[in-house]
Design an enzyme around this catalytic site. Structure first.
Site, PDB file in Angstrom:
ATOM      1  N   SER A 263       0.806  -1.211   0.000  1.00  0.00           N
ATOM      2  CA  SER A 263       0.000   0.000   0.000  1.00  0.00           C
ATOM      3  C   SER A 263       0.842   1.265   0.000  1.00  0.00           C
ATOM      4  O   SER A 263       1.858   1.359   0.697  1.00  0.00           O
ATOM      5  CB  SER A 263      -0.908  -0.009   1.240  1.00  0.00           C
ATOM      6  OG  SER A 263      -1.462   1.259   1.489  1.00  0.00           O
ATOM      7  N   LYS A 264       0.400   2.253  -0.762  1.00  0.00           N
ATOM      8  CA  LYS A 264       1.058   3.557  -0.751  1.00  0.00           C
ATOM      9  C   LYS A 264       0.934   4.212   0.618  1.00  0.00           C
ATOM     10  O   LYS A 264       1.832   4.920   1.060  1.00  0.00           O
ATOM     11  CB  LYS A 264       0.418   4.482  -1.803  1.00  0.00           C
ATOM     12  CG  LYS A 264       0.824   4.192  -3.234  1.00  0.00           C
ATOM     13  CD  LYS A 264       0.246   5.240  -4.164  1.00  0.00           C
ATOM     14  CE  LYS A 264       0.696   5.024  -5.599  1.00  0.00           C
ATOM     15  NZ  LYS A 264       0.181   6.075  -6.506  1.00  0.00           N
ATOM     16  N   ARG A 265      -0.183   3.978   1.296  1.00  0.00           N
ATOM     17  CA  ARG A 265      -0.423   4.632   2.579  1.00  0.00           C
ATOM     18  C   ARG A 265       0.358   3.988   3.715  1.00  0.00           C
ATOM     19  O   ARG A 265       0.763   4.655   4.657  1.00  0.00           O
ATOM     20  CB  ARG A 265      -1.921   4.612   2.904  1.00  0.00           C
ATOM     21  CG  ARG A 265      -2.774   5.452   1.975  1.00  0.00           C
ATOM     22  CD  ARG A 265      -4.204   5.546   2.469  1.00  0.00           C
ATOM     23  NE  ARG A 265      -4.823   4.231   2.565  1.00  0.00           N
ATOM     24  CZ  ARG A 265      -5.418   3.619   1.559  1.00  0.00           C
ATOM     25  NH1 ARG A 265      -5.471   4.184   0.370  1.00  0.00           N
ATOM     26  NH2 ARG A 265      -5.979   2.429   1.731  1.00  0.00           N
TER      27      ARG A 265
END
Length: 503
Positions: A263-265
């Site tokens: 995930s980017k987050r």
């Protein structure tokens, strides 16, 4: 297994909505390897039709990141080609998509939909209240004559263009990653998706398909998340009467703990972060090739040429891959150790400059000094970005005290501060008179001193190491003393003795 004949044409078509995710690089890499293995072409296309999520500069980051990893393309925004432009907004400006949306409208395969977002939300809520688990939109205008649709549009009422999805029958496609398995979906489980937004800009489902056809793409290798959308794409190909490409949906990359996609987050997955931390592009290239593909059950280290020769789509796994940063770090360390010391010295210079340890650009003297220091850390590096921390004390004086290291670390086991100070004074006097100043002489002198003082080498060597470096763990002691030079070593010993006596 479907036979793959050359030449093939594949593409990587990212959206410039942020930094390039490392999973996107894996998708690009598989396309690149596929093209190179089969003697075909690899195309880069920028899909920037999502106005709300578009981020200026993101397209440049995509190109820079891909080139850094080691990918090149036969056609693309920066190299041109026979089917340009290779940026969708430029293709939109030239009117390419309007021609094909009009064709669908005229053929009754699409329609103008005047349902607003608010009305659509109300329909979903009403369906949910009735216990409908999967709301499938079918616009009332789908059965209107095109003239009636256009008459309402002429009044200025906003509209989208939607695909007129068949209400009956089924849609099938083949997926190479699933062993040429035939995937079939009942059409009544689909809905009328948007093809053209109210702004007139095409959505992904429409634009990428038109572009793939016009650019003569033969195989579409893309992320597994696009499997549910593929029936719509097949229906569009059928509506146009075009031969669809062969599809291959690549496995997702899971987080290290297996709980969800990378995930980017939540994860450090921006491609530019890897070069910022000092990963070698060849190591990342090799590691990414193993994220969902394998040559056999034991071979992991492979060159670009070997990967091109060995890559085949039938060895791409359908099951998810799992990201392992420790394994990537270990592989990067192996690649660093394979490099000649002189090359490692050159590659760490930008990191040392970034930390303010050498000039930018470094002087000839600084280059020579770094070249002399590099052998001491070559075997320890797993990321080039570790070099400033490992080498800092060669450039900056370590100071015992609140702003530096704890003087207590100078004191070996079974000794106290006064004994350690006396030991270091003896070391200072011995080294002050030493000739020549080279590793063998230094070692012989300090070992002789251990015997005279009835100390174990670990006690004396450890205290000297901390005194001259400020650290309990440092490069090999005698090489380190040579690199620092007599004057600096003696000055640091004096400072350490003073700190112990100040107690």
């Amino acid at each position: 297994m479907i036979e793959i004949t050359s030449p093939v044409r594949v593409r990587f078509a990212p959206s410039p909505t942020g930094y390039l995710h490392i999973g996107g690089v894996r998708t690009a890499l598989f396309n690149w390897l596929f093209a190179r293995h089969y003697g075909g072409q690899f195309i880069l296309r920028i899909e920037d039709t999502d106005e709300k999520r578009f981020i200026p500069g993101a397209a440049d980051d995509i190109i820079t990141s891909l080139r850094w990893v080691g990918l090149d393309w036969d056609e693309g925004p920066d190299v041109g080609g026979p089917y340009g432009p290779y940026v969708q907004s430029q293709r939109f400006d030239s009117g390419i998509y309007t021609t094909y949306s009009d064709q669908l409208l005229e053929a009754g395969q699409a329609y103008l939909s005047f349902t607003t977002e608010e009305e659509l939300a109300a329909m979903r809520a009403e369906a949910e209240a009735r216990g409908v688990k999967a709301f499938r939109f079918r616009g009332p205008e789908r059965d209107w004559p095109l003239a009636q649709q256009r008459e309402l549009a002429a009044t200025g009422k906003p509209y989208t263009i939607r695909l007129k999805t068949p209400l009956e029958g089924q849609t099938s496609f083949t997926d190479l990653v699933r062993g040429a398995e035939r995937i079939t979906v009942q059409n009544d489980q689909l809905q009328d998706i948007v093809l053209i937004k109210t702004s007139g800009m095409p959505v992904y489902h429409f634009a990428h398909l038109v572009d793939d056809h016009l650019m003569r793409i033969t195989h579409v290798l893309r992320a597994d998340e696009w499997v549910p959308s593929t029936p719509y794409h097949v229906l569009l190909y059928q509506a146009f009467g075009w031969e669809p490409p062969v599809f291959a949906h690549l496995p997702v990359i899971l987080r290290q703990d297996g709980k969800g996609k990378l995930s980017k987050r939540k994860d450090d997955v921006a491609t530019n972060r890897f070069w910022e931390r000092g990963y070698l592009p060849e190591a990342l290239f090799n590691y990414l090739a193993l994220q969902g593909w394998s040559y056999d059950d034991k071979t992991e280290l492979m060159s670009r040429a070997e990967l091109i020769e060995r890559f085949s789509i039938d060895r791409v796994q359908a099951s998810p891959a799992r990201w392992n940063p420790e394994k990537l770090r270990d592989m990067n360390g192996i690649y660093i150790r394979r490099l000649p010391v002189a090359e490692v010295a050159e590659r760490i210079l930008p990191f040392l400059a970034g930390a303010g340890l050498v000039g930018d650009p470094p002087s000839a003297a600084e280059r020579a000094y770094v070249a002399a220091l590099t052998p001491m850390i070559h075997e320890r590096l797993e990321e080039l970005g570790q070099a400033p921390e490992l080498l800092e004390f060669f450039f900056r004086e370590p100071r015992p005290g609140p702003e530096g290291y704890d003087p207590a670390t100078l004191v070996p086991r079974k000794l106290d501060a006064p004994q350690t100070a006396a030991m270091l004074r003896a070391v200072h006097d011995a080294l002050a008179a030493l000739e020549p100043w080279e590793p063998a002489a230094l070692e012989a002198t300090l070992r002789d001193l251990c015997e005279r003082l009835a100390l174990k080498p670990g006690q004396l060597f450890g205290a000297v190491r901390v005194a001259v470096s400020g650290r309990t763990v440092a490069p090999p002691l005698f090489d380190m003393l040579v690199a620092l030079g007599r004057e600096r070593v003696l000055a640091r010993l004096t400072a350490a003795i003073a700190a112990l006596e100040a107690g």
